[in-house]
Design a protein around this motif. Structure first.
Motif, PDB file in Angstrom:
ATOM      1  N   THR A 261      26.229  25.875  55.464  1.00 50.19           N
ATOM      2  CA  THR A 261      25.492  25.498  54.258  1.00 50.19           C
ATOM      3  C   THR A 261      24.704  26.662  53.649  1.00 50.19           C
ATOM      4  N   PRO A 262      24.020  27.509  54.430  1.00 51.39           N
ATOM      5  CA  PRO A 262      23.294  28.633  53.808  1.00 51.39           C
ATOM      6  C   PRO A 262      24.185  29.518  52.945  1.00 51.39           C
ATOM      7  N   PHE A 263      25.399  29.774  53.401  1.00 53.77           N
ATOM      8  CA  PHE A 263      26.335  30.573  52.602  1.00 53.77           C
ATOM      9  C   PHE A 263      26.716  29.829  51.322  1.00 53.77           C
ATOM     10  N   ASP A 264      26.824  28.502  51.414  1.00 50.23           N
ATOM     11  CA  ASP A 264      27.198  27.708  50.246  1.00 50.23           C
ATOM     12  C   ASP A 264      26.090  27.706  49.202  1.00 50.23           C
ATOM     13  N   VAL A 265      24.842  27.650  49.641  1.00 45.12           N
ATOM     14  CA  VAL A 265      23.707  27.692  48.711  1.00 45.12           C
ATOM     15  C   VAL A 265      23.705  29.014  47.947  1.00 45.12           C
ATOM     16  N   ILE A 266      23.885  30.118  48.665  1.00 44.08           N
ATOM     17  CA  ILE A 266      23.906  31.437  48.031  1.00 44.08           C
ATOM     18  C   ILE A 266      25.084  31.554  47.075  1.00 44.08           C
ATOM     19  N   LYS A 267      26.249  31.058  47.490  1.00 42.75           N
ATOM     20  CA  LYS A 267      27.437  31.108  46.642  1.00 42.75           C
ATOM     21  C   LYS A 267      27.219  30.335  45.345  1.00 42.75           C
ATOM     22  N   THR A 268      26.625  29.149  45.440  1.00 45.05           N
ATOM     23  CA  THR A 268      26.385  28.331  44.247  1.00 45.05           C
ATOM     24  C   THR A 268      25.450  29.040  43.280  1.00 45.05           C
ATOM     25  N   LYS A 269      24.387  29.661  43.792  1.00 48.21           N
ATOM     26  CA  LYS A 269      23.447  30.389  42.948  1.00 48.21           C
ATOM     27  C   LYS A 269      24.134  31.535  42.206  1.00 48.21           C
ATOM     28  N   ILE A 270      24.996  32.260  42.912  1.00 50.45           N
ATOM     29  CA  ILE A 270      25.682  33.398  42.288  1.00 50.45           C
ATOM     30  C   ILE A 270      26.650  32.917  41.216  1.00 50.45           C
ATOM     31  N   MET A 271      27.408  31.882  41.501  1.00 53.60           N
ATOM     32  CA  MET A 271      28.396  31.382  40.547  1.00 53.60           C
ATOM     33  C   MET A 271      27.753  30.821  39.285  1.00 53.60           C
ATOM     34  N   LEU A 272      26.560  30.243  39.427  1.00 56.55           N
ATOM     35  CA  LEU A 272      25.897  29.629  38.279  1.00 56.55           C
ATOM     36  C   LEU A 272      25.012  30.612  37.515  1.00 56.55           C
ATOM     37  N   SER A 273      24.816  31.793  38.080  1.00 57.89           N
ATOM     38  CA  SER A 273      23.962  32.771  37.425  1.00 57.89           C
ATOM     39  C   SER A 273      24.667  33.399  36.224  1.00 57.89           C
TER      40      SER A 273
END
Length: 346
Positions: A261-273
């Motif tokens: 999950t921590p990797f998924d949170v970071i991935k989501t932030k990057i994709m939505l930025s």
């Protein structure tokens, strides 16, 4: 069965299974994405899950459905076909213990781990653009102009290409890879371990009667290929009940989903930025600082009460539950489709 024939069957089975599972579980994935996207520097320390169950959320639960399911087919096909192909060839070329080869000898579980990474890497050409487009649709990243209908997949793709070019569709590639490689390793090695335990308990004779298992002989490369091919055919023909496949897949998916999950949170932030140059380390530091600030305020300066890791598990329950459901559907469908295509000689 030739390698090409087996690859085709696995592609069809993997694509059908992943598209089916993603289609059914899309609403929960939308909820998870919106939870992760809602965290901001000025937000409160906790996310109100009740706020997700409102009319607005119900209206947008279908956002990104077409992009997600349409991309899941080729993504699942490439992933599983490459996974099975790589695993077979690793086991086929792995030297026996009695040989003098300097190459390492891989058992089924290490072979599954390496094959899972290979399968995920190949499927990334479809997976990353699918996730970028789907995440932005789910989070309502773009607002429809006046007089325009709801923002659709085509609108998002055009906007990304206009703003960032083709590389925009692969935003977050390495953060996605950092999330999915450990995820796939955990998922497939756990599932394969369950299957091996099932085969050993239910059909112990299968493990003791495999061809070319003599420890006193050194096999030629051709004999190794034959051995691996025959063993794979034998394993495919060992029946596993739908219930057990569902249970094994669900547990494997839940474990892999929660731990990554921590990797998924970071991935989501990057994709939505919308900012360029955003990095995994930068997002991680920002999330850490955000959590310290929120918890410091909530604990009235009690540093001992800080739990900075909690922000990295935003949406962990939704994510792990989603993967439990997805994998509990994916693996039975995949195993069933493989068996059907094999019997039909498709």
């Amino acid at each position: 069965m030739s390698d090409l024939h087996r690859y085709k069957n696995n592609f069809v089975a993997g694509g059908t299974a992943l598209a089916t599972a993603f289609a059914i579980m899309h609403p929960l994935d939308t909820m998870k994405t919106r939870m992760q996207a809602s965290t901001s520097a000025g937000a409160s320390g906790s996310i109100n899950i009740r706020s997700l169950f409102n009319i607005e959320t119900a209206r947008v639960l279908g956002r990104g459905f077409v992009a997600s399911v349409a991309g899941a087919g080729p993504q699942g096909g490439l992933r599983l076909a490459t996974y099975e192909f790589t695993k077979t060839h690793i086991l086929a070329t792995s030297p026996t213990r009695s040989s003098n080869s300097i190459l390492p000898s891989f058992g089924p579980i290490p072979a599954s781990a390496l094959s899972a990474i290979a399968g995920d890497f190949v499927s990334s050409i479809i997976k990353v653009p699918r996730e970028v487009v789907t995440a932005r649709l789910q989070a309502g990243h773009y607002e429809a102009p006046a007089g325009h209908g709801p923002v659709g997949t085509t609108d998002v793709v055009r906007s990304i290409l206009r703003q960032d070019g083709l590389k925009g569709l692969f935003r977050g590639f390495w953060s996605t890879t950092a999330r999915d490689w450990p995820f796939m390793v955990i998922l497939f090695t756990t599932y394969e371990s369950f299957k091996q335990y099932h085969h050993h308990i239910t059909f112990p004779v299968v493990g003791s009667s495999r061809p070319f298992t003599s420890s006193s002989s050194v096999l030629s490369p051709i004999e190794e290929r034959v051995r691996a091919s025959i063993e794979e055919e034998m394993e495919d023909h060992v029946p596993i009940t739908t219930f057990k496949s569902t249970l094994f897949g669900g547990i494997s998916g839940f474990l892999a989903g929660y731990l990554t999950t921590p990797f998924d949170v970071i991935k989501t932030k990057i994709m939505l930025s919308s900012r360029s140059g955003i990095t995994i380390g930068g997002v991680a530091k920002a999330l850490y600082a955000q959590q310290r600030q929120m918890l410091s305020a909530n604990s009235h300066g009690n540093v001992g009460a800080l739990k900075p890791a909690s922000v990295f598990f935003t949406g962990a329950v939704a994510r792990s539950s989603w993967w439990f459901c997805v994998c509990s559907m994916f693996f039975p469908v995949y195993e069933g489709m493989k068996g059907f295509l094999r019997e039909q000689n498709f």
